[in-house]
Enzyme design. Sequence first.
Site, PDB file in Angstrom:
ATOM      1  N   CYS A  10     -24.185  45.463 -12.767  1.00 18.20           N
ATOM      2  CA  CYS A  10     -23.373  44.394 -12.168  1.00 18.20           C
ATOM      3  C   CYS A  10     -22.000  44.411 -12.832  1.00 18.20           C
ATOM      4  CB  CYS A  10     -24.071  43.039 -12.277  1.00 18.20           C
ATOM      5  SG  CYS A  10     -24.372  42.462 -13.966  1.00 18.20           S
ATOM      6  N   ASN A  13     -22.807  42.220 -16.842  1.00 20.11           N
ATOM      7  CA  ASN A  13     -24.088  42.548 -17.504  1.00 20.11           C
ATOM      8  C   ASN A  13     -24.632  41.358 -18.293  1.00 20.11           C
ATOM      9  OD1 ASN A  13     -25.342  44.917 -19.983  1.00 20.11           O
ATOM     10  ND2 ASN A  13     -26.320  44.280 -18.110  1.00 20.11           N
ATOM     11  N   CYS A  15     -25.564  38.323 -16.137  1.00 21.17           N
ATOM     12  CA  CYS A  15     -26.302  37.520 -15.140  1.00 21.17           C
ATOM     13  C   CYS A  15     -27.251  38.388 -14.314  1.00 21.17           C
ATOM     14  CB  CYS A  15     -25.346  36.764 -14.225  1.00 21.17           C
ATOM     15  SG  CYS A  15     -24.358  35.499 -15.074  1.00 21.17           S
ATOM     16  N   ARG A  16     -26.722  39.078 -13.322  1.00 23.39           N
ATOM     17  CA  ARG A  16     -27.596  39.732 -12.346  1.00 23.39           C
ATOM     18  C   ARG A  16     -28.344  40.948 -12.876  1.00 23.39           C
ATOM     19  NH1 ARG A  16     -22.853  40.342  -8.146  1.00 23.39           N
ATOM     20  NH2 ARG A  16     -21.825  40.590 -10.172  1.00 23.39           N
TER      21      ARG A  16
END
Length: 171
Positions: A10, A13, A15-16
């Site tokens: 993402c 690096n 959250c998702r």
Amino acid sequence: MTKIKVLFVCLGNICRSPLAEAIFKAKIEAKGLSSVIDVDSCGTSNYHIGGMPDSRTIANALANGVTIDHRGRQLSAADLDTFDYILAMDASNHTNILRLPNAQQHTAKIRMMRAFDTEGTGGDVPDPYHGTEKGFQEVFDILNRSTEQFIGYLEQEHGITRVSAGAKAVG
Ligand code: 4NP
């Protein structure tokens, strides 16, 4: 045999992609596939190198029964050589991955995470960073569906057979 190496990518690096990594890891452990598949995550930016995942992501994952253990790191050209599957969370990440100098040799392995979503195929995993709690749960649900489907794809693609003592890959 060599393990199949999966990398979720993402922007930050935090959250998702660390959430995708944690959900995927929990699933492959539960399915007895840890001996055949390795997983990691990283960001296209350098914003959060060495940092913990976002506290809202950690809390949301825990509420869904998933523990995250990751420190932020930035994507490098070497990752494209090392990993077999590189899954971008959104179109912007995908574009940035393709900007790496060696990307043209690896285009087939660079895919969109939601290409494996049973709902909304092909779109973005929305960035929850500037949003609300609801956004984090939406991201969790998308990644839960997409990683499940992606594991099924890997099992088919690599002829992985699940056995009670674990799993083995053929071909
Ligand atoms: P992620 O979310 O890409 O899912 O980790 C973001 C985290 C941080 C920032 C942007 C997106 N940021 O701008 O710091």
